[in-house]
Design an enzyme around this catalytic site. Structure first.
Site, short mmCIF file in Angstrom:
data_model
loop_
_atom_site.label_atom_id
_atom_site.label_comp_id
_atom_site.label_asym_id
_atom_site.label_seq_id
_atom_site.Cartn_x
_atom_site.Cartn_y
_atom_site.Cartn_z
N TYR A 9 25.04 15.45 -39.60
CA TYR A 9 25.07 16.06 -40.94
C TYR A 9 23.77 15.84 -41.70
CZ TYR A 9 29.92 17.50 -40.71
OH TYR A 9 31.08 18.14 -40.38
N TYR A 138 39.34 20.55 -43.31
CA TYR A 138 38.47 19.70 -42.50
C TYR A 138 39.28 18.55 -41.95
CZ TYR A 138 34.70 16.74 -40.88
OH TYR A 138 33.89 15.98 -40.08
N ASP A 235 47.06 14.83 -43.27
CA ASP A 235 45.84 14.13 -42.87
C ASP A 235 45.30 13.34 -44.07
OD1 ASP A 235 43.41 13.24 -41.98
OD2 ASP A 235 42.58 15.23 -41.53
N LYS A 264 39.13 6.04 -42.22
CA LYS A 264 38.25 5.67 -43.34
C LYS A 264 38.69 4.38 -44.06
CE LYS A 264 36.08 10.13 -43.67
NZ LYS A 264 36.42 11.53 -43.79
C1 LIG Z 1 36.44 12.41 -42.46
C2 LIG Z 1 37.70 13.12 -42.16
C3 LIG Z 1 38.19 13.22 -40.86
C4 LIG Z 1 37.40 12.76 -39.67
O1 LIG Z 1 37.20 11.40 -39.65
P1 LIG Z 1 36.02 10.79 -38.73
O2 LIG Z 1 36.22 9.33 -38.84
O3 LIG Z 1 34.74 11.26 -39.36
O4 LIG Z 1 36.21 11.34 -37.37
C5 LIG Z 1 39.42 13.79 -40.66
N1 LIG Z 1 40.13 14.26 -41.69
C6 LIG Z 1 39.69 14.21 -42.95
C7 LIG Z 1 40.55 14.75 -44.05
C8 LIG Z 1 38.45 13.65 -43.23
O5 LIG Z 1 37.98 13.64 -44.49
#
Ligand SMILES: *Cc1c(COP(=O)(O)O)cnc(C)c1O
Length: 418
Positions: A9, A138, A235, A264
């Site tokens: 990125y 995403y 998610d 995260k």
């Molecule tokens: C960042 C993100 C992901 C992907 O996570 P990575 O650890 O970067 O693979 C999946 N879903 C959402 C909603 C995200 O913000």
């Protein structure tokens, strides 16, 4: 030293100049090798909810590193992963869950997509194998996740390499449809026979530019999925663990999703660890008789002991320090402080959800974005705008004074350039 990193990125034109070399983090601040300080306004890709160097999480990692660094979760277990799976189940509205661990957000999403598809296969309904997401969703950058989401600005080169099922349109509320849900209902009902699952980012589409929608939409989505025999994957990789002012964003809608992905802030950004938390009605369809009902899927570091130690410590700190409640209070203040920015000439609109504060500039301000970002950086603030969208997503532990100063810096800088 020549830079041999293939930066993710990152605009390639920027690589020539070289990048600040961050050598240390403490609290909300990153320090480069010259000793310059930067307030981490993006929580290091939305992960570091507790800022940097929290002593309790650091200690847990150090201790675990001296005891057991890695042992697999394929046909084995270890105390940390047992404790963490139990903990995560108890954080859900109903605790009848099993958790599959993975290493980063997209690998938890891949697991969720495959578990949802195999669930219907296990039930003898293999024709239910589509997973659809929301327009510009995403879910990570692996191909399955790219197909389930698809952000035009990032994923165009892969357009023909991923599955393209219809998407749920982004909600547009109207007088007769206050949550903007009805067009999504039409998509789900039209394809229910083929749909294994729907996947969404709850309440806020992060990478699409912090696009926020109502909890009412999410509630209707959950009800509609249930009524049509479609699983719902929520998610929570970006929103989970307090960002929205509740532990999970889906808590605002009072729903009990079939599958929840977390990453995260699960470890407060201290170790790469993610998870897919699965309802037992799904889990219980997996078996080894017949053999093809086994879940032959996993990641090398699934349930990594040091990652789990970091997650257990982070979850403890979130409780002990009332991080979520504090975030909800702070969010109100941030909103007030940001309010005057709505008056600036080049600002299109402000949006808020918990500790996410969004300033979307008008399209004609596009050429100014890089300059505003650079100026803020020189003032010691790390922002990463998405298109014409500046957003504040600081560590949840940021102090009133630091947050107010950051808001003011953003306001002044936008004003200077517009
Ligand atoms: C960042 C993100 C992901 C992907 O996570 P990575 O650890 O970067 O693979 C999946 N879903 C959402 C909603 C995200 O913000």
């Amino acid at each position: 030293m020549k830079n041999k990193i293939f930066h993710p990125y990152t605009p390639f034109s920027a690589i020539e100049k070289g990048f600040p070399n961050m050598v240390r983090g403490e609290g909300i601040t990153l320090f480069d090798e010259q000793g310059n300080q930067y307030v981490d306004m993006v929580s290091s890709w939305w992960a570091c909810a507790l800022g940097h160097g929290h002593p309790k999480v650091v200690k847990a990692i150090q201790e675990q590193a001296g005891v057991l660094q890695h042992s697999i979760t394929g046909s084995l277990t270890h105390p940390n992963v047992l404790a963490l799976a139990d903990r995560l189940a108890k954080l859900m509205p109903t605790p009848e869950r099993h958790t599959l661990f993975a290493s980063d957000g997209c690998s938890a999403v891949e697991a969720a997509l495959k578990i949802a598809i195999q669930y219907w296969y296990n039930l003898g309904r293999p024709e239910k194998n589509w997973v659809i997401g929301m327009d510009q969703g995403y879910h990570g950058d692996s191909l399955g996740a790219v197909g389930a989401g698809f952000v035009d600005g990032f994923h165009k080169p892969f357009e023909h390499s991923v599955l393209h099922h219809e998407k749920l349109p982004f909600p547009k509320p109207s007088a007769d449809d206050p949550d903007g849900f009805e067009p999504s209902r039409a998509v789900i009902e039209a394809h229910a026979e083929k749909l294994a699952a729907v996947i969404v980012e709850p309440l806020c589409q992060g990478s699409a530019g912090m696009r926020i929608y109502s909890a009412g939409y999410l509630k209707k989505l959950a009800d509609c999925c249930a009524a049509n025999d479609v699983l719902l994957i929520v998610d929570e990789v970006a929103m989970g663990f307090g960002r929205t002012g509740k532990r999970f964003a889906f808590n605002h809608a009072g729903i009990d999703p079939d599958l929840v992905t977390v990453g995260k802030a699960l470890t407060a950004g201290y170790m790469p660890l993610s998870a897919c938390i699965v309802k037992d009605k799904i889990y219980s369809t997996f078996s080894d008789a017949p053999e093809d009902h086994t879940f032959y899927h996993g990641n090398t570091y699934a349930g990594h002991p040091i990652g789990c130690a970091a997650a257990l410590a982070a979850l403890e700190v979130y409780e002990a320090e009332d991080t979520v409640e504090r975030a909800a209070e702070m969010a109100e203040k941030m909103k007030q402080w940001m309010h005057p920015m709505a008056e600036l000439d080049c600002v299109k609109e402000l949006r808020f959800l918990g500790m996410i504060g969004v300033v979307e500039l008008k399209p004609e301000a596009k050429p100014l974005i890089a300059k505003i970002k650079q100026s803020l950086f020189e003032q010691g603030y790390l922002f990463r705008p998405l298109g014409t969208v500046f957003y504040l997503m600081p560590p949840l532990v940021i102090s009133d004074d630091d947050l107010r100063a950051a808001v003011y810096a953003l306001q002044q800088t936008i004003e200077d350039f517009c």
